[in-house]
Scaffold this motif. Sequence first.
Motif, PDB file in Angstrom:
ATOM      1  N   GLU A   1     -80.931   1.947  84.829  1.00  8.67           N
ATOM      2  CA  GLU A   1     -81.999   2.565  85.010  1.00  8.67           C
ATOM      3  C   GLU A   1     -82.783   2.979  83.619  1.00  8.67           C
ATOM      4  N   MET A   2     -82.087   2.743  82.597  1.00  6.99           N
ATOM      5  CA  MET A   2     -82.597   2.775  81.167  1.00  6.99           C
ATOM      6  C   MET A   2     -83.352   1.722  80.885  1.00  6.99           C
ATOM      7  N   ILE A   3     -83.133   0.618  81.223  1.00  5.32           N
ATOM      8  CA  ILE A   3     -83.957  -0.591  81.344  1.00  5.32           C
ATOM      9  C   ILE A   3     -85.163  -0.398  81.874  1.00  5.32           C
ATOM     10  N   GLU A   4     -84.941   0.117  83.090  1.00  5.23           N
ATOM     11  CA  GLU A   4     -86.364   0.381  84.059  1.00  5.23           C
ATOM     12  C   GLU A   4     -87.149   1.271  83.242  1.00  5.23           C
ATOM     13  N   LEU A   5     -86.715   2.184  82.606  1.00  7.61           N
ATOM     14  CA  LEU A   5     -87.538   3.281  81.806  1.00  7.61           C
ATOM     15  C   LEU A   5     -88.080   2.520  80.739  1.00  7.61           C
ATOM     16  N   LEU A   6     -87.413   1.957  79.907  1.00  3.91           N
ATOM     17  CA  LEU A   6     -87.819   1.342  78.676  1.00  3.91           C
ATOM     18  C   LEU A   6     -88.980   0.190  78.954  1.00  3.91           C
ATOM     19  N   SER A   7     -88.741  -0.586  80.105  1.00  9.20           N
ATOM     20  CA  SER A   7     -89.537  -1.558  80.362  1.00  9.20           C
ATOM     21  C   SER A   7     -90.963  -1.022  80.853  1.00  9.20           C
ATOM     22  N   GLY A   8     -90.937   0.158  81.218  1.00  2.52           N
ATOM     23  CA  GLY A   8     -92.135   0.699  81.740  1.00  2.52           C
ATOM     24  C   GLY A   8     -93.043   1.408  80.366  1.00  2.52           C
ATOM     25  N   LEU A   9     -92.369   1.554  79.384  1.00  2.00           N
ATOM     26  CA  LEU A   9     -92.836   2.215  78.140  1.00  2.00           C
ATOM     27  C   LEU A   9     -93.762   1.022  77.645  1.00  2.00           C
ATOM     28  N   ASN A  10     -94.945   1.618  76.950  1.00  2.00           N
ATOM     29  CA  ASN A  10     -95.561   0.651  76.344  1.00  2.00           C
ATOM     30  C   ASN A  10     -95.013   0.435  75.068  1.00  2.00           C
ATOM     31  N   ALA A  11     -94.686  -0.791  74.902  1.00  2.00           N
ATOM     32  CA  ALA A  11     -94.159  -1.248  73.539  1.00  2.00           C
ATOM     33  C   ALA A  11     -95.300  -1.708  72.670  1.00  2.00           C
ATOM     34  N   GLY A  12     -96.300  -2.218  73.492  1.00  2.00           N
ATOM     35  CA  GLY A  12     -97.544  -2.665  73.052  1.00  2.00           C
ATOM     36  C   GLY A  12     -97.416  -3.314  71.845  1.00  2.00           C
ATOM     37  N   ALA A  13     -98.580  -3.327  70.903  1.00  2.00           N
ATOM     38  CA  ALA A  13     -98.728  -3.924  69.690  1.00  2.00           C
ATOM     39  C   ALA A  13     -97.957  -2.952  68.696  1.00  2.00           C
ATOM     40  N   GLN A  14     -96.903  -3.325  68.133  1.00  2.00           N
ATOM     41  CA  GLN A  14     -96.090  -2.567  67.228  1.00  2.00           C
ATOM     42  C   GLN A  14     -96.615  -2.973  65.775  1.00  2.00           C
ATOM     43  N   PRO A  15     -96.558  -1.898  65.089  1.00  2.00           N
ATOM     44  CA  PRO A  15     -96.764  -2.318  63.263  1.00  2.00           C
ATOM     45  C   PRO A  15     -95.671  -3.286  62.942  1.00  2.00           C
ATOM     46  N   ASN A  16     -95.975  -3.777  61.987  1.00  2.00           N
ATOM     47  CA  ASN A  16     -95.038  -4.630  61.170  1.00  2.00           C
ATOM     48  C   ASN A  16     -94.073  -3.591  60.470  1.00  2.00           C
ATOM     49  N   THR A  17     -93.015  -4.250  60.129  1.00  2.00           N
ATOM     50  CA  THR A  17     -92.030  -3.195  59.228  1.00  2.00           C
ATOM     51  C   THR A  17     -91.782  -4.042  58.004  1.00  2.00           C
ATOM     52  N   GLN A  18     -91.341  -3.348  56.992  1.00  2.00           N
ATOM     53  CA  GLN A  18     -90.734  -3.743  55.933  1.00  2.00           C
ATOM     54  C   GLN A  18     -89.918  -2.567  55.265  1.00  2.00           C
ATOM     55  N   GLU A  19     -88.761  -3.163  54.895  1.00  2.00           N
ATOM     56  CA  GLU A  19     -87.720  -2.150  54.348  1.00  2.00           C
ATOM     57  C   GLU A  19     -87.575  -1.271  55.287  1.00  2.00           C
TER      58      GLU A  19
END
Lengths: 189, 775
Positions: free
Chosen positions: B157-175
């Motif tokens: 169910e957790m995967i179901e929930l996470l996959s429905g969320l908008n991961a969208g275009a996430q910002p880059n990360t550094q440090e």
Amino acid sequence: MIKRLLGCLFLLILALPASAAFDVGQLMTDLARNKGGKAKFTEKKYISLLDKPVVSSGEMSYTAPDRLEKRTLVPKVETLLLDKDILSIEREKQKLSINLANQPEALAFVDSIRGTLSGNRAALEKNYALHLSGNADKWVLTLLPSDQKISALVLRITVSGSRGLVRSIEYLQADGDRSVLNMEPIETK
Amino acid sequence: MSAAARAFLIWLLAMLAGAIVVWNSHFSADMSFFLPGRPSAAQQVLVDQLKEGVVTRLLMVAIAGGDAAQRAAASRQLRGRLEKLPEFVAIQNGQAGSLDADRDFLFRHRYLLSPAVKPERFTVDGLRASIANSVDLLASPAGMMIKPLLPRDPTGEMIELLSGLNAGAQPNTQEGVWASRDGQRAMLLIQSAALGSDTDAQEQAIATIRSQFAESAQYAGFSDARIVISGPGVFAVTSRETIKSEVSKLSSISTLAIIAVLFFVYRSARLLSLGLLPVVSGALAGIVAVSLAYGTVFGITVGFGSALIGEAVDYSIYYFVQSGRLGAAEWRARFWPTIRLGVLTSVCGFAALLFSGFPGLAQLGLYSLSGVLTAALVTRFILPALAGNDHPVRDLSHLAPPLKQGIRVLQGLRWPVILLTAAALTVLVIDRHQLWHPNLSALSTVSAEDSATDMALRADIGAPDSRYMAVITAPDREAALQAAERAGQQLDALVAKGIIGGYDSPARFLPSQATQAARRASLPASDELAARLQLAQADSPLAANKLAPFLDEVAKAKEQGAITRETLNGTSLALAVDSLLMQRPNGWSVLLPLRPPAGVKGVDIEPVRAKLAGSGALFIDMKFEFDRLYNDYLDEATLLSLAGFAAIVALLAVTLRSPRRLGAVLLPLLLAVILVIAGVHLAGEQLHLMHLIGMLLIVAVGSNYALFFDRAGKEHRLDAPTLASMAIANLTTAIGFGTLALSSVPVLHAVGITVGPGAVLALLLAACFSEREGE
């Protein structure tokens, strides 16, 4: 006494070129020459929770320095794409994007593969202590996590290959589960 | 008590009353100036979004300078400090651990939140399929993350929930924190507690971010740290600053220049103060009228004051210069009718704006109308009483010969002027498709530079631009959430077809009570589930006896209370829900922002509209609505300008009672309009609706000067005082409007750049086409 010491030193000096012939730096140079390619892979995961290993297989392709695509065909079609620090996984209609910065476990896993494929010693040594054995034609590189956070998850990563090609990656987790990824390069004309 | 004292007393009392009103007025410099006064349903969404939408509360922050580690340290410091302050509800900088609360909430309530929770999922077949899927998922790299959860959540169910969320275009990360695309800046996304429309609070919040950043940088030993902040709040604050400083700057310039002119004419402090009396009265009356009629006075309206000063001062100039040797009574008889007609044409022009659905324009109309009318009335009824018959204006007759010479020169230029105007008209006709600025941004006070900064930050942080939305209204929260779920099912079908990329819904984290109850009812009792699990897992590598934690979790979920809005407190999901589910005075409204498919710029609107047709959800394309709003304004402004022009023509026709005289008054005005508009266009400015209003005002204001020539034609003479007063009055008007042309506020600039030169041209052309002496 002094003579003996000098003798040892002499032996040491003699031995130096032999070990310099193949060391981590040399391996990294070989690896970095590889600008990309395709391979078939088979992955076995031995998980204590399960009565038998989970086996998956498919194709991988790598483009230096930081794009890695893994297409699993069995048991389920799934595409994993690693582009810089964004890992996206697509299976069936689900699409998952993970920012690896928030996932130290995944990042460790990814960096071990990516760092090895691209011959990026600095990236590898950021997270792991490196131990090399064998020779240029058949080497085994062991990565031991140096960071507490990562070693809580990964005990050891063993990468083996020949020349600039990685042939297998074994990943031993802190909970005793492990996975073995074998790669067979596809010759592209 | 003498007449003068009585007049002065009345005036003083009126002024005091006005001052009290102004003192208690509410001034604002926000977007409301541009927002429709009578919005349609779709426009109402636009207005609500701009005033209260969550997007208006977002501030994007970039930290530059130093190296990546220093920037990351400053970012973490800043987040830590701001988190403790009540002014900020959320600070996101991508740092690990910041999403733990969200993840815990999702995991704890997964059986009430997951759309996959249905009775068939917990049958033997359902369990077998979903658990097999989870085992397969272990083969994938994502399996690394789900493995620890597997014994407790084998159905995934957790995967179901996470996959429905908008991961969208996430910002880059550094440090470990968000960084810009080029890796040169650390990025944060901050949500203020205050509404975007509360400019004071936004200003405070921005100042707090800056000061906390300075401390964070100091703490991190980061000397060359720089911070860039952008977002609607910043725009609001900057615009207000711009308007405030411009109001004082423009009014000062215009007032000083006009005082200088008057002093040159009067050479007397007493006359100068008397001459300014109608102006001060007019400016005050304008603000009082707007304040009483609208409750709020826009800063831009006050900024228009500098033009009003320029026009309102004309009447006292006419009075003092023209009545010098005649006395007040004679002036009233000879000149007042002409001036009165001029006042009325100006009033017609301004009154046309009153009917605008564009609140800013209606205010400008009311302000100017009240101002001009008051200034004229004070000149007519109060000034003579106060000034008495003793106001010797310096003899200006020496100005007459050169002026007359000028008129003669102009009269010789009739054909060149006609040819020039024909050329100007040709240019306008040829370029007619490139004349107009296509959208509302033409009127925006936001500078191009600020806009570019904003775009860059937005791209770096992947901030949502909520262009497409489905909007639902419902009487209460439960009904609103149920409606959101129904619309969500329609949208799911569109996602499956690839017509839209995805959507957000408050029901994702706060399902309706009905849905929660249905999901809870889908969960079997413990013994039943255990029995089914044994059957389902008989041949699976994942044996049922390893799944005891799953049985516990399901049992717990059956006992657990329902999720309410309060349950979400402490997570960033609360914010997501609040921004999409809002209580309005007349019920609840739900927003479902839609995203275009990946890699596609826009959404194909028609299928979405068709799909949502029966669901009670209104589909809105914000950009389209904005453009339509502007086009409505433009169409309306065109109509109003034409109506105003028609009213002026009718007024003149009735008063002048001669087609020839009417033509003689109107011709120079029309030529002036054509020449000015062509000039503005050739200077590289794109026309927008305020230029159009400017055209109307050229006619409304310029007619004053043309009418004096008409009067002179009737009397067959143009005496020196009249000529001098016209020249001076025209100069003050040109100064007043011309000052606006210096403004960086597009609304004011456009009026200034048209009416300033337009008023001068109206006088010159009226002279050019005036009757030759002895004709």
